[in-house]
Design a protein around this motif. Structure first.
Motif: not given
Length: 183
Positions: A32-39, A44-60
Motif C-alpha cells: 500500500g501507499s499509506g505512511s505505514y505501508m510499503l510496496y 535502504l540507508f540508515v543514518d547515524i541517528s538510526l533513521n531509516l530511509y527506504v527506496a519504496d520502488y512500487g510507490n515511486n
C-alpha cells in the motif's frame, strides 16, 4: 533487510546468535501507499541517528522512518510536493550534509537533492542508452572517499564511475560530475 515480496523492512540482531528477524522496522506486510505501508521496498540507508530511509520502488517514493517510528514521511517522489518524479527508485544514500542521492531505475538516471532542490545528476538525457553519460536501469550507487559516484548500470552490464570535479571557485561540488570510467 528489505523484504520486497512481503512489503516490509525487518531488523535482524547479529549479536543474539539467531538470524531470525526480530522487529519490523517499516511496512506492515500489506502492499500500500499509506505512511505505514510499503510496496516493493528496495534499497535502504540508515543514518547515524538510526533513521531509516527506504527506496519504496512500487510507490515511486523515498520514505523516511525516524528511529522507532512505524509511520514514514515521504521525502521525494510520489506524495511529496515540490520534489522530483521518481519511477522505480532502487537505492537511496544520504551524505554527510543531509543530501539524498537516488538511483531511479525506470527513469535511467541518478538524482540528488541540494540547496536548490532535486535535480538529475547522471543519465539526464531522458531515456536509456549506452553512451558514457547514459544509463540503462541503474540499480545502485555508492560513493568513494573522494566523493566520486559508482553506479551499477545493470541494463548495460557495466559499472560506471563519475568523478567529482571542482567548480570555478576551486571548491568541490558533488553535483558537478563527469564520466571517467566505464566497463
Amino acid at each position: 533487510c528489505s523484504n520486497d515480496q512481503q512489503n516490509k523492512v525487518v531488523k535482524v540482531s547479529l549479536t543474539n546468535g539467531s538470524i531470525t528477524p526480530t522487529t519490523i522496522a517499516a511496512g506492515n506486510s500489506i502492499q500500500g501507499s499509506g505512511s505505514y505501508m510499503l510496496y516493493w521496498p528496495s534499497g535502504l540507508f540508515v543514518d547515524i541517528s538510526l533513521n531509516l530511509y527506504v527506496a519504496d520502488y512500487g510507490n515511486n517514493r523515498i520514505q523516511l522512518f525516524q528511529s522507532g517510528q512505524l509511520n514514514g514521511t515521504t521525502l521525494a517522489g510520489s506524495g511529496a510536493p515540490g520534489t522530483i518524479t521518481l519511477n522505480g527508485p532502487t537505492k537511496v544514500i544520504l551524505d554527510a550534509d543531509g543530501y539524498l542521492y537516488i538511483s531511479d531505475l525506470n527513469n535511467n538516471r541518478i538524482v540528488g537533492s541540494g540547496p536548490a532542490g532535486y535535480r538529475c545528476l547522471v543519465g539526464c538525457s531522458g531515456g536509456s542508452g549506452t553512451a558514457s553519460n547514459q544509463l540503462n536501469g541503474p540499480t545502485t550507487l555508492s560513493f568513494d572517499g573522494f566523493g566520486n559516484i559508482f553506479v551499477i548500470d545493470s541494463g548495460n552490464s557495466r559499472i560506471q564511475k563519475f568523478l567529482l570535479t571542482s567548480n570555478s571557485c576551486g571548491k568541490y561540488d558533488p553535483i558537478l560530475l563527469e564520466t571517467c570510467y566505464k566497463q
